[in-house]
Write a protein that holds these residues in place. Structure first.
Motif: not given
Length: 634
Positions: A249, A253-254, A256-257, A346, A408-409, A412-413
Motif C-alpha cells: 500500500w 500510494g507513492e 498515486y502521489s 490528504n 495518500v500521504t 506513501g499509501g
C-alpha cells in the motif's frame, strides 16, 4: 454394391458425428444434481488472462451457459466496455435450443455499440451490448470474446460461482513473465492453482467441476464475504507514462502521489483570496469549514472518467477558474486551497458504493472509484465529501462510511478506516397530532425531521421534485395513510436536520368499525418497515444500509362522545443490537391518547448467529405496530 454400402456407412457416421455435436449442449445431458436450485448452468468456461509486460495484456473468454428459466435471463445479455485502456477486439454469440442444436450466430458487427459519457462534457468510452431473445427455456448461449489491455493496474479476478448458478466445468488461467510476479488471493474456498514454470513464463491454472447451485440470502452485504473467487493483483504496472509498484500500500500510494504532484498549484492571487476568506478563523477546523462552504456554494460536480480525468485530476487552477470538476479534481482543488491557508490534508482513494469490495491489509489492489479528503487530527479527523453541495461539513454519506480506504500521504499509501455510522446520527423524528371529528374524520398535522442517511436521500431524490411528485413520494416512500386533502412544506436544501411538515384532511381516519366501536392505528405510517423473513438456518450476516433510529410521538384528540374501549399495552423489546419501546397514555379529561415510540437499530451488521434474535425482534415490533386503539362512539 460395396461402393453403395461404403457411402451409406460414411453417411451414417456423419449423421452420428453431427448428432453427437448437437448433443454436446443439449439440456437433457445436464445432471439432475446441477439443475437443483439453479437458474443457470455453466456448461463450459475457459478464461485466460495473459500478461505480456507491465503495460499490456489480453483476456480471452469462452463461456457456455444453459439458462433454465426466466430468472436467469440476465445471462442472455452480453455487455462489455471499451476505453483507451481496454479494447474489445472481437465478440461472438452462438445460440442453441434445448436439444443443443445451433439456431443463430451473432458477430460483433451485429451488436450495438454506443458511447457513454459523463454529464456530456468529456467522452468516456464505448459500450458494446447484445441481448438474445429466448423463445423458450431452456436455452443455451455460447459467448466468445477477447479484450486487449494497454495500461494496467487492475487485473481481472474470477468468480468460480455466483448464486443460483451451478458449474459443470470451468477453467481460469493466468499467464505472465516470470520476472513480473502476479499476486493472487483466494476467498471463500480452497481452490488452489496448479502452478507451472516454463521458458521464462509462469502459468496459474484453476479448474472446478460439478459445483452445485448456492442460494443467495437477502441483505448479505459485499459478495467478497461469501462467494468463492480469486483476486489478482499486479506488482509492477504502467499507466500512460507513469510506472508504478503495487506490491505494498505504501508503494501504491507513492505512485498515486506522483500523479497528483503536478496538479496542485494555485495562482498567487487565488492563494491570497483564500487566506482572506479565513483571516478571522483561529483553528484548522474553522478554516476548513469556511473553505468547504465556499466549495459547496461555488463549484459543481461533473463526472469525468477517462483521459485526463481517469486517475490524474484536472489541475487545481483549472477547477478554480472553471468552477467544476469530478471527485478527484474537486478533492485536489480543496486540498490545494487548504494548503494555501496552512491546513494539511490528504486525498483518500475509496470505493463509493453501498456494497463495496473488501479491502485487505495484506493484498494491495485497486477497487477504488472515488476520492474524498481527510484532514488528520489527533482526535476526530475531519472527513470531507467534495462532490456534495448538501452534506454538512465533516460528514460522509452511507456510500463512503464504514470501510477501508487508501490515504495518500507524503510517505506513501496508508490504509485507513472511514468513520463508522451510528444510529444516533441517522435519526427520523416524527410528531403527529390527529384531531378526530364527530364523524370519524380528522385533521392531521405532522412534522418530520431527518438527519444522516434519510436526510441525504431526501435531498438527492426528493427536494427538487415538483410539488405533486413530492406529495406522492411522501405517501408512497414513507408509506403514510392516503389523505383526502394534502399540503406539504419542506426545509431548504442546507437545513440540518431536514424537515417536512404536512397538513392533511381525512374523511375517515379509523381503519374499520364494528358497530359503535372504531379501530384506529397507533400511528399513520409504519415505524418499522423492514422485511425480516423467518430463517433459522441463516448462513450469512445480515446487513442494514446503516444503523438508525426513529422517534415518534402521535397524539389523538377525540371529541365529546368518544370513550376509550381498549388501548394497546406498553411494550419494550430489547436485543443487544436493537431496542424498541412504546408507551400509551390516556387523558380521560382531555380525551387525548398519546403514544411515544422509540425504535433503535444500533448495529449495521447483524451476525448470522443472531439472525433468529433479529427475526424475533421484528416479530414483536410488528405485533405492536399492528395493534389497534379501540374507541366507542356514542
Amino acid at each position: 454394391m460395396k461402393k453403395r454400402l461404403f457411402c451409406l456407412l460414411v453417411l451414417g457416421a456423419s449423421v452420428m458425428v453431427a448428432a453427437a455435436q448437437a448433443n454436446t449442449y443439449s439440456a437433457l445431458t445436464i445432471p439432475d444434481s446441477l439443475k437443483k436450485g439453479a437458474d443457470v448452468i455453466t456448461r463450459e468456461e475457459n478464461i485466460k488472462f495473459v500478461l505480456k509486460d507491465p503495460n499490456s495484456a489480453k483476456y480471452e473468454v469462452h463461456e457456455v451457459f444453459t439458462i433454465l428459466n426466466e430468472s436467469g435471463k440476465g445471462y442472455l445479455t452480453f455487455k462489455q466496455y471499451s476505453d483507451k485502456f481496454q479494447v474489445l477486439e472481437d465478440a461472438e454469440i452462438k445460440v442453441y435450443d434445448a436439444m443443443g442444436i445451433k439456431r443463430n450466430t451473432y458477430t460483433k458487427k451485429e451488436m450495438m455499440t454506443q458511447a457513454y459519457t459523463g454529464s456530456g462534457l468529456v467522452p468516456e468510452g464505448k459500450i458494446t451490448y447484445f441481448s438474445v431473445t429466448a423463445p423458450a427455456y431452456p436455452i443455451t448461449v455460447e459467448i466468445n470474446y477477447e479484450l486487449r489491455h494497454k495500461g494496467l493496474f487492475h487485473y481481472p479476478g474470477n468468480y468460480f460461482q455466483v448464486p443460483y448458478n451451478s458449474v459443470q466445468h470451468a477453467v481460469f488461467q493466468v499467464e505472465g513473465p516470470a520476472d513480473l510476479p502476479i499476486r493472487y488471493k483466494i476467498l471463500n474456498c480452497n481452490y488452489q492453482p496448479v502452478i507451472t514454470k516454463d521458458a521464462g513464463k509462469v502459468l496459474y491454472h484453476w479448474e472446478v467441476n460439478n459445483l452445485t447451485a448456492i442460494k443467495s440470502e437477502r441483505n448479505s452485504g459485499p459478495s467478497d464475504n461469501y462467494l468463492p473467487q480469486v483476486l489478482l493483483g499486479p506488482t509492477k504496472f504502467q499507466l500512460d507514462d507513469y510506472n508504478g509498484d503495487m506490491s505494498s500500500w505504501k508503494s501504491f500510494g507513492e505512485w498515486y502521489s506522483s500523479v497528483y504532484l503536478k496538479t496542485s498549484e494555485l495562482k498567487d492571487d487565488r492563494k491570497a483570496f483564500y487566506n482572506s476568506l479565513v483571516k478571522e478563523m483561529k483553528t484548522d477546523r474553522q478554516k476548513a469549514e469556511a473553505l468547504y462552504n465556499y466549495l459547496q456554494n461555488n463549484m459543481r460536480y461533473v463526472s469525468i472518467q477517462l483521459g485526463i480525468g481517469g486517475l490524474k485530476p484536472f489541475p487545481a487552477s483549472f477547477v478554480d477558474d472553471k468552477k467544476y470538476g469530478d471527485c478527484k479534481a474537486l478533492s485536489n482543488y480543496l486540498r490545494s486551497a487548504l494548503d494555501a491557508v496552512g491546513v494539511k490534508s490528504n486525498v483518500v482513494i475509496i470505493e463509493g458504493s453501498m456494497n463495496p469490495k473488501t479491502i485487505f491489509e495484506d493484498f494491495p489492489i485497486h477497487y477504488f472509484n472515488h476520492v474524498i479528503l481527510c484532514i488528520p487530527q489527533p482526535k476526530d479527523s475531519i472527513w470531507l465529501e467534495c462532490t456534495s453541495t448538501t452534506l454538512p461539513f465533516a460528514e460522509l454519506g452511507p456510500w463512503t462510511e464504514n470501510r477501508k480506504a487508501m490515504m495518500v500521504t507524503d510517505q506513501g499509501g496508508v490504509l485507513v478506516n472511514t468513520p463508522v455510522s451510528t444510529y444516533q446520527k441517522n435519526t427520523e423524528a416524527v410528531r403527529t397530532v390527529i384531531e378526530v371529528n364527530a364523524d370519524g374524520g380528522a385533521h392531521v398535522n405532522t412534522s418530520c425531521s431527518f438527519t444522516g442517511e434519510d436526510r441525504d436521500e431526501l435531498l438527492m431524490r426528493f427536494h427538487d421534485m415538483k410539488e405533486d411528485e413530492k406529495r406522492k413520494f411522501f405517501l408512497t416512500e414513507k408509506t403514510w395513510k392516503q389523505p383526502d386533502v394534502f399540503n406539504l412544506g419542506t426545509a431548504n436544501k442546507l437545513s440540518n436536520p431536514y424537515w417536512l411538515k404536512a397538513d392533511m384532511e381525512y374523511e375517515k381516519i379509523y381503519s374499520f368499525n364494528a358497530g359503535s366501536k372504531l379501530f384506529f392505528e397507533p400511528r399513520l405510517y409504519p415505524i418499522f418497515d423492514e422485511d425480516i423473513p423467518e430463517n433459522s438456518n441463516r448462513l450469512r450476516d445480515y446487513h442494514f444500509t446503516c444503523p438508525y433510529q426513529v422517534l415518534d410521538t402521535t397524539v389523538y384528540k377525540f371529541p365529546a362522545g368518544y370513550t376509550l374501549e381498549n388501548m394497546p399495552k406498553n411494550r419494550s423489546v430489547n436485543k443487544p443490537f436493537a431496542q424498541y419501546t412504546c408507551t400509551y397514555t390516556w387523558d380521560a379529561d382531555a380525551r387525548t391518547l398519546t403514544s411515544v415510540a422509540s425504535l433503535q437499530m444500533k448495529e449495521r451488521v447483524i451476525k448470522a448467529a443472531d439472525y433468529p434474535a433479529l427475526y424475533d425482534f421484528s416479530k414483536q415490533v410488528m405485533a405492536d405496530v399492528n395493534e389497534k386503539i379501540v374507541m366507542k362512539k356514542e
